[in-house]
Enzyme design. Structure first.
Site, mmCIF file in Angstrom:
data_model
loop_
_atom_site.group_PDB
_atom_site.id
_atom_site.type_symbol
_atom_site.label_atom_id
_atom_site.label_comp_id
_atom_site.label_asym_id
_atom_site.label_seq_id
_atom_site.Cartn_x
_atom_site.Cartn_y
_atom_site.Cartn_z
ATOM 1 N N GLY A 97 0.864 -1.087 -0.033
ATOM 2 C CA GLY A 97 -0.049 -0.007 -0.070
ATOM 3 C C GLY A 97 0.870 1.114 0.001
ATOM 4 N N HIS A 98 1.691 1.338 0.969
ATOM 5 C CA HIS A 98 2.890 2.435 0.984
ATOM 6 C C HIS A 98 3.532 2.476 -0.388
ATOM 7 C CE1 HIS A 98 2.799 1.551 5.243
ATOM 8 N NE2 HIS A 98 2.423 2.640 5.254
ATOM 9 N N ASP A 105 -7.451 4.998 5.334
ATOM 10 C CA ASP A 105 -7.426 5.982 6.618
ATOM 11 C C ASP A 105 -8.364 7.171 5.868
ATOM 12 O OD1 ASP A 105 -5.673 4.861 8.930
ATOM 13 O OD2 ASP A 105 -4.067 4.897 7.062
#
Length: 283
Positions: free
Chosen positions: A37-38, A151
């Site tokens: 994801g990063h 998030d």
């Protein structure tokens, strides 16, 4: 060649020189223990900017009492190797003392949209997030910053802060990346036991079922919330923190799904807190 920077002054000096030569800076703020994801954020940043800076800093002021600050996974050597492969130019990896020296007493806080979801269940969390992100934006002097929709509330809070405080940076939100079995990628996943990880698959399953139900005409958020809670309750080791449906822009309770809506949840799987969400309507 990737450079590891540990002081605020050096990072600011580097950023100043990059800007003076007309380079565009893409910034990916992280707490480290990087996952795909990063890396997807880093790839996007690299495709849209001349230089990419990644920060790796486990920010103590966004953790509450009895949260997982001390056990949050850390591995700077591994993270550095991953960043090098992706063509990151600089990693900003300061100490806590470097970011919050003795006598530090300034904070940034966004109101209202932090009153629900993680803002309600983790008092002070977003004050810690917005403070550190403001500092990181100032230090890196980036043109664009990249965040993940996992998030989602954080994305909306940061975008609101940037707008309200007239910050000269573009905040870009990128899709959630999931493991092949549906679990949303998170640095915290490494702390899950085998059994808790298996049980945690109920999160994405329940959210996807909810999205299907909405696609088939369900308009009552309460029905959707009850459905998700019922599905999660089938895994007794998963303890619900919250399941809520809110308007994406205001973070207030959704009364239908006519506007862009966020269906978000937070749970404890063993000792690990996990979040996940889906967005109803086009972003």
């Amino acid at each position: 060649m990737l450079k590891l920077v540990t002081t605020v002054e050096e990072m600011k000096e580097i950023s100043k020189k990059l800007r003076s030569t007309g380079k565009t800076i893409g910034f990916v703020p992280t707490m480290g223990y990087l996952h795909e994801g990063h890396l997807s954020l880093i790839k996007r940043a690299k495709s849209e900017n001349d230089v990419v800076i990644v920060s790796i800093f486990v920010n103590p002021i966004q953790f509450g009492v009895n949260e997982d600050y001390d056990v949050y996974p850390r591995d700077i050597k591994r993270d550095t190797e991953l960043c090098e492969v992706e063509g990151v130019a600089y990693i900003f990896h300061p100490t806590v003392k470097e970011m919050y020296p003795n006598g530090y007493q300034s904070f940034v806080e966004v109101m209202e949209i932090t009153n629900k979801l993680c803002g309600a269940s983790r008092p002070g969390h977003f004050k810690g997030v917005t403070t550190v992100v403001t500092k990181l934006f100032n230090i890196t002097m980036a043109h664009r910053a990249y965040f993940g929709w996992k998030d989602a509330q954080q994305v909306m809070v940061i975008q609101r802060m940037v707008k309200d405080l007239n910050m000269n940076i573009e905040v870009i939100a990128c899709p959630i990346l999931r493991e092949i079995d549906g679990l949303a990628m998170s640095s915290r996943n490494v702390n899950l036991s085998v059994e808790d990880r298996r049980a945690a698959l109920v999160l994405s399953r329940s959210l996807f079922e909810a999205k299907d139900r909405i696609s088939n005409g369900e308009v009552n958020p309460k029905e959707i919330i009850d459905l998700i809670k019922t599905r999660i309750s089938e895994e007794p080791s998963i303890k619900i923190d919250y399941v809520e449906a809110v308007d994406l822009n205001t973070m207030q309770d959704a009364y239908d799904f006519n506007n862009k809506s966020l269906i978000a949840l937070a749970v404890r799987a063993g000792k690990v807190r996990l979040i996940d969400n889906i967005i109803v309507g086009e972003i």
